[in-house]
Design a protein around this motif. Structure first.
Motif, PDB file in Angstrom:
ATOM      1  N   LEU A  99      -1.809   8.052   2.285  1.00 54.49           N
ATOM      2  CA  LEU A  99      -1.455   8.945   1.181  1.00 54.49           C
ATOM      3  C   LEU A  99      -0.328   8.336   0.344  1.00 54.49           C
ATOM      4  CD1 LEU A  99      -1.903  11.717  -0.138  1.00 54.49           C
ATOM      5  CD2 LEU A  99      -0.179  12.647   1.429  1.00 54.49           C
TER       6      LEU A  99
ATOM      7  N   GLY B 129       3.408  11.667   1.073  1.00 61.01           N
ATOM      8  CA  GLY B 129       2.993  10.812   2.183  1.00 61.01           C
ATOM      9  C   GLY B 129       4.154  10.385   3.057  1.00 61.01           C
TER      10      GLY B 129
ATOM     11  N   PRO C 131      -0.683   9.410   6.837  1.00 62.56           N
ATOM     12  CA  PRO C 131       0.399   9.600   5.850  1.00 62.56           C
ATOM     13  C   PRO C 131       0.680   8.343   5.022  1.00 62.56           C
ATOM     14  CG  PRO C 131       1.026  10.543   7.953  1.00 62.56           C
ATOM     15  CD  PRO C 131      -0.237   9.761   8.192  1.00 62.56           C
ATOM     16  N   GLN C 132       0.591   7.159   5.657  1.00 56.36           N
ATOM     17  CA  GLN C 132       0.819   5.928   4.903  1.00 56.36           C
ATOM     18  C   GLN C 132      -0.284   5.700   3.884  1.00 56.36           C
ATOM     19  OE1 GLN C 132       3.472   4.215   4.799  1.00 56.36           O
ATOM     20  NE2 GLN C 132       2.813   2.471   3.554  1.00 56.36           N
TER      21      GLN C 132
ATOM     22  N   LEU D 158       5.564  13.392   4.986  1.00 55.27           N
ATOM     23  CA  LEU D 158       4.690  13.808   6.073  1.00 55.27           C
ATOM     24  C   LEU D 158       4.840  12.902   7.286  1.00 55.27           C
ATOM     25  CD1 LEU D 158       2.414  15.581   7.203  1.00 55.27           C
ATOM     26  CD2 LEU D 158       0.769  14.075   6.039  1.00 55.27           C
ATOM     27  N   MET D 159       4.886  11.576   7.072  1.00 53.18           N
ATOM     28  CA  MET D 159       5.040  10.660   8.195  1.00 53.18           C
ATOM     29  C   MET D 159       6.366  10.899   8.919  1.00 53.18           C
ATOM     30  SD  MET D 159       5.152   6.475   8.446  1.00 53.18           S
ATOM     31  CE  MET D 159       3.787   6.216   7.344  1.00 53.18           C
TER      32      MET D 159
END
Length: 406
Positions: A314, A290, A311-312, A293-294
């Protein structure tokens, strides 16, 4: 009085532990308005959050040993009363400096809830059972961050940011009454520790040199740093940079809370068949995914609400999986000084979170880049702590399934 192992005691402990998230999450939508009212910049406003975390961290080092000497209940009730009074002071603040001081005092009182909630669970349950109960507590208390930003946004829009602290003060007073008259003292009399400086230092030295404790605590603290990097920067990124209305901020924030609850519930379910350290690894992998990804989306220049929120969310699934395991693992070796162990654990956790929050405030560039990068770095640091320390020194008491009685 309720039975210590009753479901209502677990719910009330969750409500007390939720004091910390409430005091941070409810006023997040108000940060831009506070800065505008006092005529200060982002860094000064975010300092009210970082000072709260610093006070939260330092106070735990005191209330933990006090509870090992005098019991959990009197210290928790006193802390909740101080929290309520300081919240009223925040509501009456006429300058950013006064607000900072009252936020610090609010943290000193509010620290009693989480640190003694963790210690109480360790008093009642064995290490592996404690991991499961902590996951249940986390699932219940997730209601606080789920609704707090939405309630805060509505209060800011309708009554101004001062009303948020009045609501927090009322909640603190209510919890003081509930703990005083609803929960029995959980600590065994024979576990009480002497309150002498040499004894305190000896206990902290013993706890702080336990490699297992250090590993679980650092793993937790790094992930918590990533969480508070988001808490510190999310209102500025979502409201100021991406144009989310303050009253809608809580709706997006709820997506992260859903991720956290999913992780908590998965931890409870997996706890029936897997060892806590196995659940911990799964949580770390998801959190790194996550955060990475962010950061990747921000570096690519893709700036929109969902490039931050998803993403957050996740990252929060991984956080929900691993936090209960790290808490139980850190306290597993210290049944006779659970208060002190919980205090040192909380100090490192909150100090790391405060540093992450300060970095987000001072390095904020008007986009999501800084916040996303710090979250990714924290997730990777948590993974490194686990690989270097936890894997080599797992907690005693995290027995394989079937090795302990139900």
């Amino acid at each position: 009085m309720l039975a210590l192992t009753s479901v209502w005691t677990t719910i009330l402990l969750a409500a007390a532990v939720a004091l910390g998230p409430l005091a941070t999450d409810m006023y997040l939508p108000a940060l831009p308005q506070i800065g505008s009212d006092f005529g200060v910049g982002t860094d000064k406003v975010q300092l009210t959050l970082s000072l709260y975390l610093a006070g939260f961290a330092l106070a735990q080092l005191i209330c933990g040993p006090l509870s090992d000497r005098f019991g959990r209940k009197p210290i928790m009730v006193g802390g909740l009363i101080l929290f309520a009074l300081a919240s009223i002071g925040c509501a009456m603040a006429t300058s950013i400096e006064t607000l900072m001081v009252c936020r610090f005092l609010q943290a000193v009182g509010g620290s009693a809830g989480p640190v003694l909630g963790r210690a109480t669970i360790r008093d009642i349950y064995r290490p592996r059972d404690a991991a499961r109960i902590l996951a249940i507590v986390a699932s219940i208390m997730a209601l606080a961050p789920a609704i707090a930003p939405t309630v805060g946004g509505v209060l800011v829009s309708g009554l101004g940011w001062h009303s948020i602290f009045l609501v927090l003060g009322a909640y603190g007073l209510l919890m003081a009454l509930v703990v005083a008259f609803g929960i029995p003292e959980p600590m065994r009399p024979e576990y009480r520790q002497p309150l002498r400086l040499c004894s305190l230092m000896r206990n902290y030295r013993r706890i702080g040199t336990d490699i297992s404790f250090v590993g679980y605590t650092l793993t937790n603290a790094m992930v918590y740093g990533g969480l508070f990097a988001f808490l510190s920067g999310s209102s500025f990124v979502l409201i100021e940079f991406l144009g989310v209305a303050p009253e809608h901020f809580g709706l997006y924030f709820a997506c992260m809370v859903v991720g956290y609850v999913v992780g908590n519930l998965a931890a409870v379910r997996l706890g029936r068949t897997l060892m806590p350290d196995q659940i911990l690894v799964r949580g770390l992998v998801i959190a790194v995914a996550g955060g990475g990804l962010m950061a990747a989306l921000a570096l690519s220049g893709l700036y929109n609400v969902w490039a931050v929120v998803l993403p957050q969310a996740l990252f929060m699934v991984g956080t929900g999986l691993l936090l209960p395991q790290t808490m139980a693992g850190a306290l597993a070796n210290f049944p006779r000084m659970a208060g002190s162990a919980s205090a040192l654990f909380g100090f490192v956790q909150m100090a790391t979170a405060a540093v992450a929050g300060v970095l987000v405030g001072y390095l904020h560039d008007g986009t999501s880049m800084v916040m996303a990068t710090i979250i990714a770095i924290c997730a990777c640091a948590a993974l490194a702590s686990h690989l270097l320390l936890v894997q080599r020194h797992p907690a005693r008491g995290f027995e394989p399934q079937g090795a302990s009685a139900n």
